[in-house]
Design an enzyme around this catalytic site. Structure first.
Site, short mmCIF file in Angstrom:
data_model
loop_
_atom_site.label_atom_id
_atom_site.label_comp_id
_atom_site.label_asym_id
_atom_site.label_seq_id
_atom_site.Cartn_x
_atom_site.Cartn_y
_atom_site.Cartn_z
CB CYS A 1 -0.98 0.01 1.16
SG CYS A 1 -0.27 -0.48 2.72
N GLY A 2 1.88 1.24 -0.85
CA GLY A 2 2.71 2.42 -1.03
C GLY A 2 3.47 2.79 0.22
#
Lengths: 304, 139
Positions: free
Chosen positions: A92-93
């Site tokens: 998720c980045g």
């Protein structure tokens, strides 16, 4: 130079990856919508509670509760609790990285006090287990499915309040660090104070999105109290903390899904670029081989 | 003159109910409270129990657990941790919860009153389960 077979295999591999990232993006987007709905659905409760609390606060002058007014110890304990809300999953980045960086900055800047961590989420646990920090508790699986169960929140909050009230390893305050949901593209790590309760300044409801009619006039209603206002107060204060934790977790879940959606979107885009490059390369190699074969045939014919 | 009450039931998760009703009976901590329109403003704690409301001749019950009620002349707002309509209740689950709670209570009775909080918690669970079963069984 890689052979055509190799290149073809790589293109296929990247295409598979793209399929996965695209699916993950879609799932995150759908869940994000529901997570946002949940944040909105939780607002009326908060608004109402703040209103009742505000009214009860009017009637309870000189009310003293460690949850509200802080400990009255002779000496500050010099220790605080920081509850860190991370995700259970990755991909998720910079979602988890930003939180962990913020935590480390926090630890660095708060050298005067001892900071005990309560880790909520597997990613935070993974990192801080290997660091020289005090970990009080670990909670995994609270935000795992993109939902937040109220019973988990109640248990978690009760433990935090017990920690705060206990004399065994005294603490002065409890904070919570989580990613605030700005938009699907951006999340902001924020630190909020949980205990002693801060947001109960009179008439100050920073969350009153629920009701527009609940204006100042109503806080003057002369209620009949079935139970003394102080009792209502005592009952409501832990719920207020619980509500804040619940809100933080909901925000965190929404942020996580937003971050994942964005990350998977750009991953899919990158996959597209890679496929394009590889395909171009593959065509070039194939063309080169054809040209070479033609040259061989032609020069063979000339030699006759 | 308003002859209706706007009944709102809100849990931390969502707004469960919001409709005009003519009469509400809530399980107050110190006894049941019957509320008709034009009631004087009131705030009370709730205990686990059944909230009953009336629309015309239609009476309905909702299971609530803990929380507060705020009464205004034209409005009743209930803040509760749990609020379930009869059709939402999982009777099987409630039965199992009741058995578990009963077992724990009887086990604790022998062990003495060492763990008071657990005992109280089990008691509350039992109470909740029984009200759920009672409510769902009514249909």
């Amino acid at each position: 130079m890689p052979s055509i077979q190799d290149l073809r295999r790589r293109v296929r591999a990247v295409k598979n990856m793209r399929q996965i990232t695209k699916a993950m993006k879609m799932v995150a987007a759908a869940r994000l919508r529901r997570a946002q709905e949940r944040v909105t659905a939780a607002r009326p409760y908060t608004a109402k509670m703040m209103q009742i609390l505000g009214d009860a606060a009017h009637r309870t002058v000189d009310y003293r509760d460690p949850l509200l007014t802080g400990h009255e110890r002779d000496q500050a304990a010099g220790r605080i609790i920081l509850a860190l809300v991370t995700a259970d999953k990755g991909l998720c980045g910079a979602f988890n990285t930003n939180l962990i960086k913020t935590t480390q900055d926090y630890l660095r800047t708060h050298t005067g006090v001892e900071v005990d961590l309560v880790l909520i989420g597997r990613k935070g646990v993974d990192v801080f287990r290997r660091r020289p920090v005090n970990i009080r508790r670990e909670h995994i699986g609270v935000t795992g499915t993109g939902k937040v169960a109220l019973s988990d929140v109640t248990a978690l909050t009760r433990q935090l309040i017990d920690d705060y009230l206990s004399d065994e390893r005294p603490v002065d305050a409890v904070f919570i660090l989580y990613n605030e949901f700005k938009s699907a593209l951006s999340q902001q790590p924020v630190v909020e104070q949980l205990l002693p309760i801060r947001r109960l300044a009179l008439g100050d409801s920073n969350d009153d999105a629920g009701g527009s009619k609940e204006a100042a006039g109503e806080s003057l209603t002369d209620y009949l109290y079935e139970q003394p206002a102080t009792q209502i107060f005592t009952e409501l204060l832990p719920k207020l903390v619980e509500n804040q934790v619940y809100h933080a977790l909901l925000e965190s879940v929404a942020s996580e899904l937003g971050a994942r959606m964005t990350a998977m979107e750009s991953a899919s885009k990158n996959a597209n670029d890679v496929i394009e490059r590889l395909t171009l390369n593959m065509n070039r190699v194939r063309q080169a081989r054809i040209t070479r074969e033609i040259i061989e045939v032609v020069s063979g014919a000339e030699a006759l | 003159m308003a002859d209706k009450l706007n009944l709102e039931i809100i849990t931390p998760e969502r707004r469960v109910f919001s409709e005009a009703v003519e009469e509400v009976v809530v399980p107050g901590l110190d006894g049941e409270l019957g509320i008709l329109p034009q009631h004087t403003p009131l705030i009370s704690q709730l205990k686990t129990g059944l909230l009953t409301y009336r629309q015309g001749s239609d009476r309905q019950s909702i299971h609530v657990s803990g929380g507060f009620v705020e009464v205004l002349p034209d409005r009743v707002s209930v803040l509760s941790d749990v609020a379930e309509r009869p059709e939402e209740i999982d009777v099987e689950r409630a039965r199992r919860a009741r058995e578990r709670a009963e077992k724990r209570l009887s086990g604790q009775g022998l062990a003495g009153d060492g763990d008071d909080i657990d005992f109280r918690r089990a008691e509350l669970k039992l109470q909740r389960a029984m009200i759920r079963i009672q409510l769902a069984g009514r249909e």
